[in-house]
Structures are given as structure tokens and as C-alpha cells.
Design an enzyme around this catalytic site. Structure first.
Site, PDB file in Angstrom:
ATOM      1  N   LYS A 113       0.817  -1.215   0.000  1.00 52.89           N
ATOM      2  CA  LYS A 113       0.000   0.000   0.000  1.00 52.89           C
ATOM      3  C   LYS A 113       0.852   1.268   0.000  1.00 52.89           C
ATOM      4  CE  LYS A 113      -4.294  -1.970   1.444  1.00 52.89           C
ATOM      5  NZ  LYS A 113      -3.876  -3.398   1.584  1.00 52.89           N
TER       6      LYS A 113
HETATM    7  C1  LIG Z   1      -4.509  -4.479   0.997  1.00 50.82           C
HETATM    8  C2  LIG Z   1      -3.764  -5.760   0.901  1.00 50.82           C
HETATM    9  C3  LIG Z   1      -4.142  -6.775  -0.006  1.00 50.82           C
HETATM   10  C4  LIG Z   1      -5.364  -6.665  -0.886  1.00 50.82           C
HETATM   11  O1  LIG Z   1      -5.229  -5.701  -1.908  1.00 50.82           O
HETATM   12  P1  LIG Z   1      -6.524  -5.134  -2.679  1.00 50.82           P
HETATM   13  O2  LIG Z   1      -6.009  -3.992  -3.472  1.00 50.82           O
HETATM   14  O3  LIG Z   1      -7.476  -4.684  -1.592  1.00 50.82           O
HETATM   15  O4  LIG Z   1      -7.085  -6.233  -3.500  1.00 50.82           O
HETATM   16  C5  LIG Z   1      -3.352  -7.911  -0.090  1.00 50.82           C
HETATM   17  N1  LIG Z   1      -2.269  -8.073   0.713  1.00 50.82           N
HETATM   18  C6  LIG Z   1      -1.884  -7.121   1.600  1.00 50.82           C
HETATM   19  C7  LIG Z   1      -0.699  -7.385   2.453  1.00 50.82           C
HETATM   20  C8  LIG Z   1      -2.610  -5.936   1.725  1.00 50.82           C
HETATM   21  O5  LIG Z   1      -2.217  -5.005   2.626  1.00 50.82           O
END
Ligand SMILES: *Cc1c(COP(=O)(O)O)cnc(C)c1O
Length: 465
Positions: A113
């Protein structure tokens, strides 16, 4: 470039108008009017660019209301080796048989993120400064999103963050990451309740339109178009590392929750990046796997959502999914509205038949699969992966086609999920330098009852009008 809503609102908007917004006024999601097409000559030119320059080229196709030199400077400040650990920013780690990990988790909060949120912090500060405005970001988190938002917005002019988390329910590492921030514009509110209580308070505050306007409340959730756009870049960067010429195709496997990450892959593919398959991986919360297998979309409520060892994928109503369905339906806004205002839907056979042409396939994984995959990857390759990446690798192994490189997106580092790593391989996952003793740092947070009025009062006390 103008932006439209998946539900047909006819007002065309520019990038800076939608940057600070969530949903479109008609309840739809914003998408560009068309996907810019990247031809072979452009791909060949981009192949030799560094990450920041590549990001600038891609963002420029979608952002025409920030002067080019300003945009270039924002992007250069964001994607540095100092913040992301390597010059490559998203290096590949080859495992075996054409399968590699693409490392997206070397930013400040050890999850992918950061890739988008760090840019969002720069864009928010820039746009608010230009308008002479301020913004108070209100959010709820059970871990990854809240810390990524705080590390992106810390010290940024014109922005305050009020982040609600369930008191005592995050891992000690996650708590330490967020609560050790001493920046005056970051406010951690530990709510005496569960994550859903936090989310309900955020909704209640946002639904009070007078309060929202007066205190300039905003969000940074995953439906924000700028976040999605930032993620498109690492599909190109991964592709260039895995291939020598653009005659080659690659596939990506994406551990998915809100469908934001893989939706960025869909956008890259629509632009003409030679992607063969987009492989969607879920954990036990497998609403999206069911959709791609059957054409039936049956979102679930909080009570039917399992708590798993890949918690950032414990989502049963994927907030970005409507973007893909809109494209799947040939951008028919009336049909999209019809489907997404019902509580779940089933595609017609003709609609369902179109899925394959978008490259999507899917699979699911369980706690036992995660343990096995983490162990196998560690023993066979000496590479320690986190639980979410393990969901991806498990499904990638099932879907991998010999001859086509498969890139599994590494969405977090194992240090964030130490308990399951110990269960799988019996060792303590290493922490990046500087984070060894993070739990011992002084903490800054406020405990609050699960009460909307109390949270509003806190905001009123900490915001200058
Ligand atoms: C947010 C997240 C996901 C999922 O990603 P999306 O964009 O919501 O599909 C997967 N793995 C981790 C570690 C995350 O923080």
C-alpha cells in the site's frame, strides 16, 4: 483526460477534481473516459527508464492539469531508493520455473500500500497548497491501510489524519508502527470495540454532511483513482524486468481483497501492456473466486466474513470491483448501475463469456495452504514470504503456464505476520534495519469509547477552522 462515473453521471471531471474525492455523486466509481494506448515504440522507449521516470510517463497520460515539471518533481520525491530500499524500487526475486516474486513491500510500512499512498501524500499536499485548503482525513483500520496512510501524510502541510483502530486488537508490531509516530498532524484513536465499530463511526461522521463540510473531512480509501493509477506503474516495471522484448507476454498473480491491486493490472492490460493472464487469488473469503468461476457475485456481510491469517484480504465486498465489471459490460453504465444497486447479481451467459478476453482466472487458498506454501518456498528457495504473498504463490503454482513468466506480487513482508511464520517454519522473520525495537518506542494514542459523538469532539478540539 476527463473522468466519468461507472453509473453514468454525465459531468466530465479532470484529475484534480476527483483527486480528493471518494465515490462519484451518483454512487459510481471514477474511470478515465478512455485508456491511453501504449504502442511498441513507446514500450521500447520506456523499457530503459528508471522507476520514477516511468511513473511520470504513465501518470502524464492521465493527469493534464498539473504542470509537467511539478508532476515530475512530485514523482521523483516519492520513488527514491531511500524510501523503497533499492534503486529498482520493485525488484524481481526469481524462485524457479519462470515464477518470480515482484517485491512491492519495501516501503516504510512493509506492505504494497505504500507504493500508492506515498504518492498520494505528495499529491494531496500539492493540490491543497494550490487551492489554499486543508483536509482532515478520517479512516478506520485493522492494520495495513492506516499505517500506510499515516506514513504517507506525516508532516504534510494542510493535512491531518484521524485514524481509528480497535483498541488492543492490532498486532504489537502494527500498533508500534502507528502509535510511535510523533508528528503533530497524526492522531491515533484506539476505539474500545472491534474494527466494524470503527468503520461504523467513520460512516456516521461522513454521513453528517454539515459536520463533514465544516471540518473538511476526507478519506484515503482504496476507491481513490490516484491510488489505483499509481499501482499501474509497477505492472509495467515488472514486465520490463521479466522480458527482453515486447514480443513476450507475462502473467501476474495478485493476492486480492478490495480488487484495487489487480484492477491496476487490468488497466495496464487495457493500455496494451502484453499481459497474458491476470490471476486473482483469494483466501477463505472467496467471493471473487466464486465470481470468476461462475459469473455469480454474492457479496457477504461482516458476520459471514472469516478472520484469517491473511487478514488484509478478509473482505467480502470488493470496493473496486465495479470498475472491472463496467469495462466487462462494454462500459454500459445503465447495466452497471442495475447490477450494483442490487445485493449481488449473476451475469448473463453472453456477459460471462467475455471474462476470458480480459485475461482473468482465479483460485483460493486456506490457512493450511499458506503454511505449506511458506514452508515450501523457504525450504526450496530460501525465500521467506508473508501470508498474503503465500495465497498468491499457491494459486500461481496452479495457474502457471510453462513458457510464460509468472510474477507473483509480494504484498507484505513476513515481519508483519510473525505468528504465522513461526507456525509454518518455526523461525522468527527478520525485520528490516531500524525496526528491531519498534515496540519499545514511546507511543502516542488516545483511547476512546465506541461513540461517534466522542470522536467528533476529538476532531473539533484538534482542528483549526
Ligand atoms: C490491501 C492488501 C491486499 C489486498 O489488496 P486489494 O487492493 O485490496 O485487493 C493484499 N495483501 C496485503 C498485504 C494488503 O495489505
Amino acid at each position: 483526460m476527463k473522468y466519468l462515473s461507472t453509473r453514468g453521471d454525465p459531468t466530465p471531471r479532470r484529475f484534480s477534481e476527483i483527486l480528493l474525492e471518494g465515490l462519484a455523486p451518483d454512487g459510481g466509481l471514477y474511470l478515465p473516459q478512455r485508456y491511453p494506448q501504449v504502442d511498441a515504440a513507446t514500450l521500447a522507449k520506456w523499457r530503459s527508464l528508471d522507476y520514477a521516470e516511468l511513473a511520470f510517463e504513465i501518470l502524464s497520460l492521465y493527469i493534464d492539469d498539473i504542470p509537467a515539471e511539478d508532476l515530475r518533481a512530485l514523482v521523483r520525491r516519492t520513488y527514491t531508493a531511500k524510501v523503497f530500499g533499492t534503486q529498482a524500487i520493485v525488484p524481481l526475486k526469481p524462485l524457479a520455473d519462470g515464477i518470480s516474486l515482484e517485491a512491492l513491500s519495501n516501503g516504510p510500512t512493509l506492505a504494497f500500500k505504500d507504493m500508492a499512498m506515498q504518492l498520494l501524500g505528495q499529491l494531496f499536499e500539492y493540490e491543497l497548497g494550490r487551492r489554499g485548503q486543508t483536509l482532515n482525513i478520517l479512516g478506520a483500520t485493522s492494520g495495513d491501510t492506516g499505517s500506510a496512510a499515516e506514513y504517507a501524510m506525516r508532516g504534510k502541510k494542510g493535512v491531518n489524519v484521524f485514524m481509528l483502530s480497535p483498541h488492543g486488537r492490532m498486532s504489537p508490531f502494527q500498533q508500534a508502527q502507528m502509535f510511535s509516530l510523533q508528528d503533530a498532524n497524526i492522531h491515533n484513536l484506539a476505539v474500545e470495540g472491534v474494527f466494524d465499530d470503527c468503520q461504523d463511526i467513520v460512516k456516521a461522521v461522513s454521513n453528517d454532511l454539515d459536520f463533514k463540510r465544516k471540518y473538511r473531512i476526507g478519506t484515503v480509501n482504496s476507491i481513490n483513482w490516484a491510488r489505483l493509477l499509481a499501482q499501474v506503474v509497477y505492472y509495467f516495471a515488472g514486465y520490463f524486468q521479466a522480458t527482453k522484448t515486447d514480443a513476450e507476454k507475462v502473467s501476474f498473480c495478485v493476492p486480492s481483497g478490495n480488487f484495487g491491486n489487480i484492477c491496476a493490472g487490468h488497466v495496464a492490460r487495457m493500455m496494451g501492456l502484453p499481459i497474458d493472464q491476470l490471476v486473482l487469488a483469494t483466501n477463505e473469503n472467496d467471493v471473487l473466486d466464486e465470481f470468476f468461476k461462475t459469473g455469480r457475485y454474492a457479496p457477504r456481510g461482516a458476520a459471514e466474513t472469516f478472520e484469517t491469517s491473511s487478514p488484509s484480504m478478509d473482505i467480502s465486498k470488493a470496493s473496486n470491483f465495479e470498475r472491472f465489471v463496467f469495462d466487462l459490460l462494454g462500459r454500459d453504465a445503465a447495466r452497471t448501475r442495475e447490477l450494483f444497486t442490487a445485493n449481488g447479481f449473476e451475469l448473463s451467459p453472453a456477459e460471462r463469456a467475455r471474462i476470458a478476453s480480459f485475461g482473468f482466472v482465479s483460485g483460493r487458498s486456506t490457512h493450511a495452504d499458506r503454511l505449506w506454501t511458506i514452508k515450501r518456498c523457504w525450504e526450496a528457495h530460501g525465500v521467506l514470504i508473508d501470508t498474503h504473498t503465500a495465497d498468491g504463490l499457491k494459486v500461481a503454482l496452479e495457474q502457471h503456464q510453462p513458457g510464460t513468466p509468472m510474477l507473483v506480487l509480494e504484498t507484505a513482508l513476513p515481519a508483519k505476520f510473525a505468528e504465522t511464520i513461526r507456525e509454518a517454519v518455526g523461525i522468527e522473520p527478520p525485520r528490516p534495519a531500524g525496526l528491531e525495537n519498534i515496540e519499545a518506542l514511546p507511543k502516542r494514542f488516545e483511547v476512546m469509547p465506541a461513540d461517534t459523538a466522542a470522536v467528533k469532539q476529538f476532531i473539533v478540539r484538534h482542528v483549526e477552522l
